[in-house]
Design an enzyme around this catalytic site. Structure first.
Site, PDB file in Angstrom:
ATOM      1  N   GLU A 175       2.648   0.990   2.527  1.00  0.00           N
ATOM      2  CA  GLU A 175       1.520   0.913   3.071  1.00  0.00           C
ATOM      3  C   GLU A 175       1.134   1.831   4.365  1.00  0.00           C
ATOM      4  O   GLU A 175       0.832   1.411   5.546  1.00  0.00           O
ATOM      5  CB  GLU A 175       1.062  -0.618   3.559  1.00  0.00           C
ATOM      6  CG  GLU A 175       0.804  -1.436   2.401  1.00  0.00           C
ATOM      7  CD  GLU A 175       0.536  -2.957   2.686  1.00  0.00           C
ATOM      8  OE1 GLU A 175       0.413  -3.244   3.768  1.00  0.00           O
ATOM      9  OE2 GLU A 175      -0.304  -3.590   1.890  1.00  0.00           O
ATOM     10  N   GLU A 238       3.836  -5.675  -5.442  1.00  0.00           N
ATOM     11  CA  GLU A 238       3.614  -6.891  -4.926  1.00  0.00           C
ATOM     12  C   GLU A 238       2.678  -7.208  -5.717  1.00  0.00           C
ATOM     13  O   GLU A 238       1.790  -6.615  -6.596  1.00  0.00           O
ATOM     14  CB  GLU A 238       2.903  -6.618  -3.575  1.00  0.00           C
ATOM     15  CG  GLU A 238       3.933  -6.443  -2.622  1.00  0.00           C
ATOM     16  CD  GLU A 238       3.173  -6.161  -1.329  1.00  0.00           C
ATOM     17  OE1 GLU A 238       2.278  -6.740  -0.987  1.00  0.00           O
ATOM     18  OE2 GLU A 238       3.902  -5.224  -0.499  1.00  0.00           O
TER      19      GLU A 238
END
Length: 733
Positions: A175, A238
């Site tokens: 991220e 994820e």
């Protein structure tokens, strides 16, 4: 140091068969004197991408993974070797074969364990700058001032960890946007180690990631990708955000994954609830954000309590679902009459010689036959047929078959631990049998406020102002003194809060208790012994009606029928369709014939097999770190609530199977308000009543993410008509 050689006859390393060799390097003087010796266990294996699949040793393995932070409830970010080994052991028990080191390289001992015991690793660089934003003019990933900061962290990771065979991909970070710094990082890592693919989620489908690795896509997204003729494999970095009472629709993920070659699994977020030991108000609890610092200290509440296992590695209820769905051995009953069972070996490198098969036959939930262990032999990717020597009698009982594959020996696990299991319904039963009693019933009171029915066996008092039973006595003891009340709400779980369902569905919170009594009427006792009492409610300002019909017989049994009519209007989905009852706290145990033994929900019950189970009511609530919905059981044929002396009552399904939940806490105790409050399950004090729900259904717990996703559509309860019924039969000592 780099060298290239060919080792002939080397056994390959994989997470299934982690073959290792000891490499010893000696530094000698010009006189051949040893000045330094370095030893390292190494393995031989290949990793490559071909035809939109990631191949390990030429096989398109599945990554049945979790994300793992280095966290301990007592020592926090300092991990002991014992805790690391415990993580490996529990992962192996749950059929987990892969770990992403979110979001930094781990302690070197972790890689040694993964090398030795077999675990596929995505090693991730310590880079995250989420808060800076992802736009090219904002992200640090595209800022030239931070180029070296990115590259140094990637380089150090590769230099330190490159000799571990367990690492099958490098991750450039988490991220942190995308841009020139990650384009350069991709070239850097490829130049240092061309043998491994590179993973980076924020590249999305840009060129600088070798796999497409999205976060939290739903099953529909996966199916769409699988159908798109992709050129790269998809492995979710994820998914299945396991926060609180979660991991719904986990089976649905893997139904899709196993349907398309380019889909190869993913990494659950995450491994362990990141709660910390805390003594609060004199009680031992798992603390979370908001438990430290002065008022106003920024925190994300219990957001990091999203693990498959608890802080001390106790399995959360959804861990059993992970074990079931991740299992590497599949079963199919191809011939019910003759007991022909197909056993499919889903491992890619090992045969099944390390397993024995056992089977159990149940009649109405009770064991009637258990088979002796049978050795399995199927080679990797192949199947074998096993004949199970059971026989069916052709009676009216319900028969189930359960099979398990037990690991004979494992360097880490106890002998004969079950790693794969399945159940099969062999025959359907006729259901709970009850013959009504025609013993005479007297209406000892029937005025404007009360209706009392009574004989030598029981007494029931209906409150004619609210339509509920306010006293129900059988055998001289109170069964319940409040209910059945229409109920359409549950204490929100973390996924509900994340989707703001506690606000969006708030119309249902008080809809049952605030329902207006529109009428109550009773009939004379009929020839079968039943008196019928009909109670009609209106709710939502007349948009809906809920009718409860009670049939009472001479034994004091109740046949309760619920009819919900969505008359008009547009209203949100319901959380549950059911009845809530309050029992005296003298009721201490519950026995049920349905799915168990752990809690289960309509979107999380693959691991909960049909059987006969029992337990203390005080133990039916699972102590999630923050209080929330818990304890539900689905597909219940019948249940018994009992006191210590064995007396109580039976609840039996008459048409549809039931959802049953009996807890020592009230719904209000498990509700954190419109906005989350700083509550802990460890602080809960049992209520003065036992709270029982007898439901047609409850919506799913959800399992995509915890910040907006709803349960899958098939596991929701839309605003429409519903009808169900059940029987209550008093049980005396």
């Amino acid at each position: 140091m780099h060298f290239l050689d060919t080792v002939r006859g080397a056994k390959v390393w994989s997470a299934e068969i982690p073959n290792l060799y000891r490499l010893q390097l000696s530094l000698l003087t010009d006189k051949q004197e040893v000045t330094e010796v370095v030893q390292k266990k190494i393995g031989f294996r290949t990793v490559e991408i071909k035809n939109a699949q990631l191949l390990v040793n030429g096989k398109p393995v599945y990554f049945k993974g979790v994300n793992r932070h280095e966290t301990d409830p007592f020592t926090h970010q300092v991990m002991s070797k014992e805790r690391m080994l415990q993580d490996i052991v529990e992962m192996k028990k749950l059929n987990i074969n892969a770990v992403r080191t979110c979001h930094y390289p781990d302690d070197v001992y972790w890689y040694d364990l993964c090398d030795e015991y077999g675990m596929y690793i995505i090693d991730e660089a310590n880079i995250e700058s989420h808060g800076m934003g992802y736009n090219p003019d904002k992200t640090l990933g595209n800022n030239p001032q931070f180029e070296q900061a990115h590259l140094i962290r990637m380089k150090r990771m590769v230099l330190r960890d490159k000799n571990n065979p367990c690492i099958i991909m490098w991750s450039m970070g988490n991220e942190a946007g995308n841009g020139n710094n990650f384009y350069m990082g991709y070239h850097l890592i490829k130049g240092m180690d061309p043998s491994r693919p590179i993973h980076y989620e924020r590249a999305e489908q840009d060129w600088n990631t070798d796999v497409v690795c999205p976060m939290y896509p739903g099953p529909d997204y996966l199916a769409k990708y699988g159908k798109s003729n992709p050129t790269r494999p998809l492995i979710m970095c994820e998914y299945a955000h396991a926060m609180g009472n979660s991991a719904g629709n986990f089976k649905e993920y893997w139904d899709v994954i196993e349907s398309y070659p380019s889909l190869q699994g993913g990494f659950i977020w995450d491994w362990v609830d990141q709660g910390m030991y805390l003594e609060k108000n004199g009680k031992k609890v798992w603390g979370y954000g908001g438990d430290w610092g002065p008022a106003g200290t920024p925190s994300d509440n219990n957001f990091l309590c999203n693990g498959v296992v608890g802080p001390d590695r106790t399995w959360n209820p959804h861990a059993y679902e992970v074990r079931k769905v991740y299992q590497h051995i599949k079963f199919r009953l191809t011939d019910v009459i003759n007991g022909k069972l197909e056993v499919k070996n889903g491992y890619f490198f090992r045969d099944l010689s390390g397993f024995n098969l056992v089977f159990t036959v149940f009649r109405n939930g009770k064991i009637i036959q258990q088979g002796t262990p049978v050795p399995l032999h199927a080679k990797a990717g192949e199947s074998e047929i096993i004949t199970l020597p059971y026989s069916l009698t052709g009676d009216d009982n319900e028969y189930y078959l359960q099979v398990m594959a037990l690991a004979k020996q494992d360097p880490l696990l106890p002998a004969n631990i079950p790693l794969a299991m399945e159940e099969f319904q062999l025959t359907k039963g006729k259901g709970y049998s009850y013959n009504s009693s025609s013993v005479s019933i007297k209406k000892v009171k029937d005025d404007a406020t009360r209706l009392e029915l009574k004989n030598k066996n029981f007494s029931i008092v209906f409150n004619k102002t609210n339509g509920q039973i306010e006293s129900y006595i059988a055998g001289g003891k109170q069964l319940f003194a409040a209910g059945p009340q229409p109920d359409y709400w549950r204490p929100p779980n973390d996924n509900d809060y994340g989707a703001s369902l506690q606000k969006k569905l708030v119309v249902w919170k008080e809809a049952g208790s605030a329902a207006k009594l529109a009428g109550i009427a009773s009939t004379p006792q009929d020839v079968n012994g039943w008196i019928t009492v009909t109670v009609i409610y209106t709710l939502l300002n007349g948009d809906a009606m809920h009718t409860i019909e009670y049939k009472v017989d001479g034994n004091g049994a109740l046949l309760i029928s619920n009819t919900f009519k969505a008359v008009k209007g547009s209203h949100p989905m319901l959380m549950r369709m059911g009845n809530h009852l309050q029992l005296p706290d003298t009721f201490t145990t519950i026995e049920w014939y349905g799915r168990g033994p752990w809690e289960n929900y309509i979107d999380r019950r693959a691991s909960s097999f049909v059987g006969l189970y029992s337990g203390a009511i005080k133990e039916q609530y699972y102590p999630y770190i923050r209080p929330q919905e818990s304890g539900n059981k689905t597909d219940v044929r019948w249940a018994k609530l009992a006191r210590k002396d064995g007396s109580g009552f039976i609840i039996a399904a008459t048409e549809s199977l039931l959802h049953i939940n009996a807890l020592p806490y009230s719904p209000e105790q498990l509700y954190s308000g419109t906005e989350k409050q700083q509550k802990h399950s460890g602080e809960l004090v049992p209520d003065k009543n036992v709270h029982l729900n007898i439901d047609l259904s409850q919506m799913g717990v959800g399992g995509i993410n915890s910040w907006g996703s709803w349960p899958l559509e098939q596991y929701r309860l839309p605003y429409r008509n519903y009808q169900y019924s059940y029987l209550i039969v008093p049980e005396r000592k």
